[in-house]
Design a protein around this motif. Structure first.
Motif, mmCIF file in Angstrom:
data_model
loop_
_atom_site.group_PDB
_atom_site.id
_atom_site.type_symbol
_atom_site.label_atom_id
_atom_site.label_comp_id
_atom_site.label_asym_id
_atom_site.label_seq_id
_atom_site.Cartn_x
_atom_site.Cartn_y
_atom_site.Cartn_z
ATOM 1 N N LEU A 39 0.753 -1.278 0.017
ATOM 2 C CA LEU A 39 0.147 -0.101 0.144
ATOM 3 C C LEU A 39 1.034 1.151 0.013
ATOM 4 C CD1 LEU A 39 -2.560 -1.024 2.516
ATOM 5 C CD2 LEU A 39 -2.871 -0.957 0.123
ATOM 6 N N ILE A 40 1.885 1.295 0.699
ATOM 7 C CA ILE A 40 2.927 2.496 0.780
ATOM 8 C C ILE A 40 3.509 2.566 -0.502
ATOM 9 C CG2 ILE A 40 4.533 3.612 1.985
ATOM 10 C CD1 ILE A 40 4.030 1.755 4.494
ATOM 11 N N LEU A 41 3.946 1.540 -1.138
ATOM 12 C CA LEU A 41 4.569 1.682 -2.569
ATOM 13 C C LEU A 41 3.679 2.208 -3.426
ATOM 14 C CD1 LEU A 41 6.617 -1.734 -2.618
ATOM 15 C CD2 LEU A 41 7.333 0.452 -2.392
ATOM 16 N N GLN A 42 2.287 1.991 -3.345
ATOM 17 C CA GLN A 42 1.560 2.467 -4.091
ATOM 18 C C GLN A 42 0.875 3.922 -3.994
ATOM 19 O OE1 GLN A 42 -2.449 -0.002 -4.286
ATOM 20 N NE2 GLN A 42 -0.999 -1.522 -4.035
ATOM 21 N N GLY A 43 1.546 4.635 -2.971
ATOM 22 C CA GLY A 43 1.325 5.861 -2.603
ATOM 23 C C GLY A 43 0.072 6.100 -1.755
ATOM 24 N N MET A 44 -0.348 5.150 -1.171
ATOM 25 C CA MET A 44 -1.582 5.403 -0.273
ATOM 26 C C MET A 44 -1.392 5.857 1.046
ATOM 27 S SD MET A 44 -4.027 2.030 -1.697
ATOM 28 C CE MET A 44 -5.248 2.826 -1.003
ATOM 29 N N ASP A 45 -2.142 6.477 1.697
ATOM 30 C CA ASP A 45 -2.212 6.814 3.123
ATOM 31 C C ASP A 45 -2.460 5.681 4.016
ATOM 32 O OD1 ASP A 45 -1.534 9.487 2.261
ATOM 33 O OD2 ASP A 45 -3.206 10.366 3.332
ATOM 34 N N VAL A 46 -1.905 5.575 4.962
ATOM 35 C CA VAL A 46 -1.853 4.225 5.727
ATOM 36 C C VAL A 46 -1.868 4.347 7.219
ATOM 37 C CG1 VAL A 46 -0.853 2.006 6.433
ATOM 38 C CG2 VAL A 46 -0.800 2.692 3.873
ATOM 39 N N ILE A 47 -2.778 3.782 7.760
ATOM 40 C CA ILE A 47 -2.780 3.814 9.581
ATOM 41 C C ILE A 47 -2.634 2.331 9.941
ATOM 42 C CG2 ILE A 47 -4.413 3.990 11.689
ATOM 43 C CD1 ILE A 47 -6.001 6.115 9.908
ATOM 44 N N GLY A 48 -1.322 2.182 10.507
ATOM 45 C CA GLY A 48 -0.965 0.852 10.975
ATOM 46 C C GLY A 48 -0.881 0.677 12.228
ATOM 47 N N ARG A 49 -1.748 0.047 12.926
ATOM 48 C CA ARG A 49 -1.959 -0.197 14.489
ATOM 49 C C ARG A 49 -1.125 -1.492 14.597
ATOM 50 N NH1 ARG A 49 -7.089 0.137 18.323
ATOM 51 N NH2 ARG A 49 -6.213 -0.315 20.249
ATOM 52 N N SER A 50 0.145 -1.497 15.174
ATOM 53 C CA SER A 50 0.661 -2.553 15.544
ATOM 54 C C SER A 50 1.671 -2.333 16.812
ATOM 55 C CB SER A 50 1.656 -2.719 14.250
ATOM 56 O OG SER A 50 2.559 -4.000 14.678
ATOM 57 N N ASN A 51 2.151 -3.247 17.629
ATOM 58 C CA ASN A 51 2.978 -3.554 18.948
ATOM 59 C C ASN A 51 4.586 -3.165 18.483
ATOM 60 O OD1 ASN A 51 0.611 -3.186 20.592
ATOM 61 N ND2 ASN A 51 0.626 -5.483 20.267
ATOM 62 N N THR A 52 5.355 -2.776 19.370
ATOM 63 C CA THR A 52 6.850 -2.962 19.181
ATOM 64 C C THR A 52 7.285 -4.389 18.854
ATOM 65 O OG1 THR A 52 7.154 -1.013 20.762
ATOM 66 C CG2 THR A 52 8.728 -2.340 20.433
ATOM 67 N N GLY A 53 8.346 -4.559 18.008
ATOM 68 C CA GLY A 53 9.033 -5.719 17.700
ATOM 69 C C GLY A 53 8.060 -6.328 16.646
ATOM 70 N N THR A 54 7.255 -5.704 16.047
ATOM 71 C CA THR A 54 6.643 -6.535 14.813
ATOM 72 C C THR A 54 7.265 -6.235 13.538
ATOM 73 O OG1 THR A 54 4.838 -4.813 14.780
ATOM 74 C CG2 THR A 54 4.291 -6.840 16.153
#
Length: 586
Positions: A39-54
């Motif tokens: 998605l980022i490579l396509q230039g889209m805005d992204v909201i990633g919800r993820s913890n440390t170490g992932t």
């Protein structure tokens, strides 16, 4: 197909970047990488919800490197904002590794506590990926040493932590002064309202990615807790460190002051401990981290914020000295051990009922069991040391040096046989290892009630019936302050202006220390050892429990049975472990 992970070579990446990724040992993508990188490579805005170490750093770092082209040599194309210097440095180092074979990529890290002149020099050389903390990035923007007119992508890493640290104004100023036609990528462990407000204002139709990593993070980690009396956590921690002797461990505290105090106490007890928090200079922090990574120190005491961005492999044990202020922090903390498929162990120290219930809530939140363990006593620790020595010697493969046999021969000539020599050496080693243990009884709350026949004394509390105080208010406050059980307290006598409570004599000093700042029903009180005196007019004093005032047995018995006045209220003796008192009105 579920369970089959995507590989990096399946992405449409340049050969230079794939070569660097392969040399770093990356083959399969983590869930956050698999869902966000395309998605980022396509230039889209992204909201990633993820913890440390992932694997979040690679999730935004690989697209950032891949996006750089020959036209990006003289201006900043990607800006990455991080909450701490450590996290910024970590992201910078990873991006440099990804860009090893890709020409034209120049990354620069800017953060407080480091030389401004050196950073300006690096920026003027033509950095096209800038990684930094919001405050220092704003400094450079004001100086015009960072120009964002041609920015194509901005990344907010650990966005929730940046807001917790007070960077919201800086973040909004930065986002308001970058091109409107840009890509905005945001990663956050939690999604509080302040984060949602930023996404609504500064992102365009963002795609949300939520990684259910809590269970995955903790499933390889054995989790235990120890219940200790309030004020005894440091002694308990010393016992555990001596008993388990981890090669590398992290201890988490909630405040900078506690980090300093606990580190000092551990060093006094002979442990190789160092502290890390946000008030330290960058040179100090670097020195601390280098010493910890190189095993010069085995214990790192840190706050949650200071620990963000620390990337240290091989941490055996995590200790929660203080309960975290947020359930997500607990996952971040224990995730420091058990990384990369390895098992790990986490221990939590709690005091009092409130912390017990807080820990129970954490257990439900992460959907994992946190098991109670008894604290080891000194005899138990010695037994564990003996077993460790036996394992060490039985597994030792090195051939004995001839000097050792020479020493044995000389001692034998003095009448010492080999068994006696070995016993003396082992005794010295065990004594050395347990000599720093604190001299005290096991610091756990008394759970089995007041010991029969044990000596009691009374403490005096400067609040009474005139302030509408009831026995359950008194008992609840004492239990909460001391971490002891309600059964450890005896008779409670409430008078007009003060209250006396029976307590175990052996715990008097601890109780007085724990109640220095005690509040009961919102009112500040003082607690001291009762000297037998009474307050005010004795005729007006009444008590819950047997009053020690002189009485006429015959008349008092009649008054207690029938009541001497119509409006008088008579209470039975108050028993602390009951939820309510019996009340009769005549």
């Amino acid at each position: 197909m579920k369970g089959i992970k995507m590989h990096f070579n399946e992405l449409n990446l340049s050969q230079e970047l794939l070569q660097a990724v392969e040399e770093l040992g990356f083959t399969e993508m983590t869930e956050i990488q698999e869902k966000s990188i395309p998605l980022i490579l396509q230039g889209m805005d992204v909201i990633g919800r993820s913890n440390t170490g992932t694997g979040k750093t690679a999730a935004f770092g690989i697209p950032a490197v891949e996006s750089i082209n020959s036209d990006d040599r003289r201006y900043v194309s990607t800006l990455i904002l991080c909450p701490t210097r450590e996290l910024a440095m970590q992201a910078y180092e990873e991006i440099r590794k990804f860009a090893r074979y890709k020409k034209g990529v120049k990354a620069c890290a800017v953060y407080g506590g480091a030389s401004m002149e050196k950073q300006i020099y690096e920026l003027k050389r033509g950095a096209n990926i800038v990684i930094g903390t919001p405050g220092r990035v704003m400094d450079h923007i004001r100086r015009r040493t960072i120009k964002l007119e041609n920015l194509r992508c901005v990344v907010l890493d650990e966005a929730d932590e940046m807001l917790n640290m007070g960077f919201r104004e800086d973040i909004e100023l930065i986002l308001a002064n970058v091109p409107e036609e840009r890509q905005t990528v945001l990663f956050s462990a939690t999604m509080p309202p302040a984060i949602l407000a930023i996404t609504e204002k500064y992102q365009r139709d963002p795609v949300q990615i939520k990684i259910k990593s809590a269970q995955r993070t903790v499933e390889l980690i054995d989790q235990y807790y120890f219940e200790v009396a309030m004020g005894r956590k440091t002694d308990a921690l010393c016992l555990l460190l001596a008993a388990y002797n981890p090669a590398s461990s992290m201890v988490f505290c909630n405040t900078k002051k506690m980090v300093d105090e606990l580190t000092e106490e551990l060093v006094k007890h002979g442990f190789r401990a160092v502290g890390l928090h946000g008030d330290m200079k960058q040179s100090q922090r670097t020195q601390v981290m280098n010493g910890f990574k190189n095993r010069m120190s085995s214990i790192l005491v840190a706050t949650d914020v200071a620990a963000r961005g620390i990337d240290v492999s091989g941490i055996d044990v995590v200790f929660n000295y203080d309960l975290p202020q947020d359930n997500e922090y607990y996952i971040h903390r224990i995730g420091r051990t058990g990384r990369a498929g390895r098992t790990g162990t986490a221990y939590t120290l709690i005091s009092g009922r409130r912390q017990y219930y807080d820990l129970r809530d954490i257990s439900k939140y992460i959907n994992a069991e946190i098991t109670e363990l008894p604290l080891p006593d000194k005899e138990g620790i010695i037994a564990m040391k003996k077993e460790a020595i036996i394992r060490e010697l039985s597994e030792e493969s090195a051939s004995p040096r001839h000097e050792a046999f020479d020493i044995l021969d000389r001692l034998a000539s003095q009448g010492l046989d080999s068994r006696e020599i070995a016993a003396r050496l082992l005794t010295k080693r065990i004594n050395d290892e347990v000599s720093s243990l604190p001299e005290f009884d096991i610091p756990r709350p008394l759970k089995k009630g007041k010991r029969s026949g044990s000596k009691t004394v009374k403490v005096d509390i400067s609040i009474g019936r005139s302030r509408r105080i009831a026995p359950n208010f008194i008992l609840g406050a004492l239990v909460d302050a001391t971490g002891m059980s309600g059964r450890d307290f005896g008779k409670i006598d409430i008078f007009d202006s003060h209250t006396t409570v029976e307590v175990p004599a052996a715990e008097t000093d601890y109780i007085l220390e724990s109640t220095e700042n005690l509040k009961i029903n919102g009112q500040q009180v003082t607690v001291k050892l009762w000297d037998g005196s009474t307050y005010g007019n004795k005729k007006n004093e009444k008590s819950f429990g047997r009053d020690k005032r002189e009485r006429n047995p015959k008349t008092d018995r009649k008054k207690m049975a029938y009541g001497s006045r119509k409006k008088s209220e008579v209470y039975t003796d108050y028993i602390p472990n009951r939820r309510s008192r019996t009340k009769k009105r005549h």
